[in-house]
Design a protein around this motif. Structure first.
Motif, PDB file in Angstrom:
ATOM      1  N   ARG A  73      79.382  59.109  92.888  1.00  0.00           N
ATOM      2  CA  ARG A  73      80.820  58.895  93.009  1.00  0.00           C
ATOM      3  C   ARG A  73      81.135  57.541  92.396  1.00  0.00           C
ATOM      4  O   ARG A  73      80.531  56.536  92.774  1.00  0.00           O
ATOM      5  CB  ARG A  73      81.228  58.954  94.483  1.00  0.00           C
ATOM      6  N   ALA A 115      81.564  62.721  90.857  1.00  0.00           N
ATOM      7  CA  ALA A 115      82.993  62.682  91.177  1.00  0.00           C
ATOM      8  C   ALA A 115      83.530  61.361  90.654  1.00  0.00           C
ATOM      9  O   ALA A 115      82.913  60.315  90.857  1.00  0.00           O
ATOM     10  CB  ALA A 115      83.198  62.794  92.686  1.00  0.00           C
ATOM     11  N   THR A 171      84.599  72.946  86.163  1.00  0.00           N
ATOM     12  CA  THR A 171      83.579  72.681  87.163  1.00  0.00           C
ATOM     13  C   THR A 171      82.374  72.103  86.445  1.00  0.00           C
ATOM     14  O   THR A 171      81.856  72.716  85.505  1.00  0.00           O
ATOM     15  CB  THR A 171      83.182  73.979  87.893  1.00  0.00           C
ATOM     16  N   THR A 199      80.748  70.440  90.945  1.00  0.00           N
ATOM     17  CA  THR A 199      81.893  69.627  91.329  1.00  0.00           C
ATOM     18  C   THR A 199      83.095  69.934  90.439  1.00  0.00           C
ATOM     19  O   THR A 199      82.987  69.841  89.215  1.00  0.00           O
ATOM     20  CB  THR A 199      81.557  68.116  91.207  1.00  0.00           C
TER      21      THR A 199
END
Length: 190
Positions: A78, A95, A144, A149
């Protein structure tokens, strides 16, 4: 490990977990040119500057700056991402917060499934392994990532990918998760 951490030229570093370069003002992690770093997991402070060869499998980052001819592979984690100064970055997972940027003279290859531009399938991206260079402009790119994700990149979210920098590659669609997850009894996906 303290508020600053550096991987110098010639070093080979593998990080499995822990708090790396976390300090009262966010910390600093610098991977210098000539260094090779593999990150499996960990919490990283405010800024991670990458000038070397780096593979990120997972972890919590502030801002990641791939620069100065860096070669970066992102499979998870992330972060906010800035690709600049002739860096080459491959994204298969992760992400990303606002301000996802790919600047002049840099290259980004994005591996994903169900790739769409403004909600419509992108012609020429129907078979696994097909590649297409795309100028995003003011359009909205969704799909995706190969790790499963979902993502959306758009100037609306202050993302900027300069023309000529983005290549899309079709990856196999990730397997669907279980239809019902009972937390805390079943393991929750992360």
């Amino acid at each position: 490990m303290g508020s600053q951490f550096r991987a110098w030229d010639g070093s080979n570093v593998e990080i499995h977990d822990g708090n790396i370069a976390v300090g009262p003002f966010g910390g600093f992690f610098h991977i210098h040119e000539g260094a090779t770093v593999t990150i499996h997991n960990g919490a990283f402070g405010g800024s991670t500057n990458i000038d070397g060869v780096t593979t990120i499998h997972d972890g919590d980052f502030g801002r990641v700056n791939a620069r100065n001819s860096a070669v970066v592979e992102i499979n998870g984690g992330r972060m906010q991402l800035d690709v600049e100064d002739n860096a080459t970055t491959t994204v298969r997972g992760g992400a990303f917060g606002q301000f996802f940027t790919v600047q002049d003279s840099s290259q980004l290859t994005l591996h994903g499934a169900d790739l769409r531009l403004n909600g419509q399938p992108i012609p020429g991206l129907t078979t696994i392994g097909q590649r297409l260079q795309l100028n995003l402009g003011s359009d909205v790119l969704t799909g995706t990532l190969a790790d499963g994700t979902p993502f959306a990149f758009s100037q609306i979210d202050r993302d900027l990918i300069v023309p000529g920098a983005l290549t899309l590659e079709v990856a196999p669609a990730p397997p669907a998760g279980p239809p019902v997850i009972n937390v805390p009894n079943d393991p929750a996906p992360h």
